[in-house]
Design a protein around this motif. Structure first.
Motif: not given
Ligand code: PLP
Length: 386
Positions: A56-58, A186, A190-196, A259
């Motif tokens: 997820v990028g978190c 998701f 692309s769904t990156n949490f940190a960048d969102s 992913v």
């Protein structure tokens, strides 16, 4: 054999994920117990949390396991609303759009009816995109009263993608938390949490070839929510209840695969979508691609067909061996016009005449050809029956 083209409702469970899940189910022990059995279960849960965080990028502390997308949406919306209004009674406004899934619309309407929340439904453009200029204006006018903004990352009916970074950039100017239902997005984009820039994001396993009944709310460390389920204090005391360690393990595996295979999935579904669109739009008059020029999920083709009713068309396609849907599976069985199309300004007749075809890596070009061959006479018959 029937051909499954309803991936947006639920993606068939991946064989490797199923093996992981069945093996994990044999692990005994409550992840909160201190003995070795409990610790084995706990380790499995925490490794899964880490694996989901990577996908997820978190940070792993930001993953709160739930029973799925609906629970995550409820937790984010009611939890953020109660938390923020509890801190400042002026914050009574929720901003969202009527193209959302009922997992978002219904808790918001519940808060309106039972908690006196004021709701601002943003206007939606004809192509299904939320009017972000209107969002900007609402935030300028009412910034001090807004508890939260909730806008989905991708729409489960039409596939329309929202520019979430644009939304969070507008809200950040006023320090307003944004929740996004990323259940449909998701694993499909692309769904990156940190960048969102999001405060909270809902995801669920069964949309990424995992099992039904497990999901997560990704909640940023800076965000607090009032918990909805009280009990043993599991999951940062936000979501009590014995943790579903086996479900978490299967979800983590499914998320990792989704992913890892994302580029291939997008390339493959992009080419299927182009093929499907070309065939439908050249062979069926009165077919309208719902999202027009809006950016959208490559695995989703949503149409309206002039002069018919979806339920008749779905019946004929099912008889011909094709599993598709009119829109949200949660409302299947109840013949209702699509609230998403109505929010896009389409007529009641059009909102009753839609078809959603969604597919994935296992879908072949031959499946699409066979589907269109069945669709052409089915549309004809459904129009005559209407
Ligand atoms: C966009 C969206 N949000 C929420 C949900 C609900 O998720 P779950 O079935 O895991 O409760 C769905 C399921 O169809 C969905 O498509």
């Amino acid at each position: 054999m029937a051909i499954y083209l309803d991936y947006a409702a639920s993606v068939p469970i991946n064989a490797e994920v199923l093996a992981t899940f069945t093996e994990a189910l044999t692990v005994s022990g409550n992840a909160s117990s201190t003995h070795s059995f409990g610790q084995t279960s706990r380790m499995m849960l925490e490794e899964s949390r880490e694996q989901i965080a990577l996908a997820v990028g978190c940070d792993r502390s930001e993953v709160i396991f739930t029973s799925g997308g609906t629970e995550s949406d409820n937790l984010a919306i009611k939890g953020l609303f109660w938390q923020r209004r509890g801190e400042d009674s002026a914050r009574n406004v929720i901003v969202s759009a009527y193209t959302e899934h009922h997992g978002v619309i219904d808790p918001i309407e519940w808060l309106e009816t039972h908690e006196g929340a004021e709701v601002i439904w943003l206007p939606v453009l004809e192509n299904g995109q939320v009017d972000l200029k209107a969002l900007e204006n609402v935030l300028l006018d009412r910034a001090n009263e807004v508890a939260l903004v909730s806008l989905m990352w991708a729409n489960n009916e039409t596939g329309v993608i929202t520019d979430i970074q644009a939304v969070t950039a507008l809200a950040a100017k006023h320090k307003i938390p944004v929740h996004s239902d990323a259940v449909a997005a998701f694993g499909h984009m692309s769904t990156n949490f940190a960048d969102s820039g999001l405060a909270a994001m809902s995801i669920t396993a069964h949309k990424v070839a995992g099992p039904v009944g497990v999901g997560a709310l990704i909640l940023s460390r800076a965000s607090k929510v009032t918990s909805l389920i009280h009990g043993g204090g599991q999951e940062r005391s936000v979501r009590s209840g014995t943790m579903n360690a086996a479900g978490a393990k299967a979800f983590a595996h499914a998320a990792e695969l989704a992913v890892k295979n994302l580029d291939q999935h997008i390339r493959h579904t992009d080419s299927l979508l182009a093929k499907l669109r070309e065939s439908i739009e050249t062979s069926i008059a009165g077919a309208r691609f719902s999202r027009a020029d809006a950016p959208g999920l490559s695995m989703n083709a949503h149409y309206t067909f002039e002069g018919l009713k979806s339920d008749g068309l779905l019946f004929l396609l099912d008889q011909a061996g094709f599993a598709v849907s009119a829109g949200s599976a949660c409302q299947a069985g109840v013949a209702r016009a699509s609230h998403v199309l109505l929010a896009m300004g389409r007529s009641e007749d059009e909102a009753n005449a839609c078809l959603r075809i969604t597919f994935g890596l296992e879908t072949t070009a031959a499946d699409i050809d066979a589907f269109v061959q069945a669709l052409v006479p089915a549309v004809e018959s459904a129009r005559q029956a209407n």
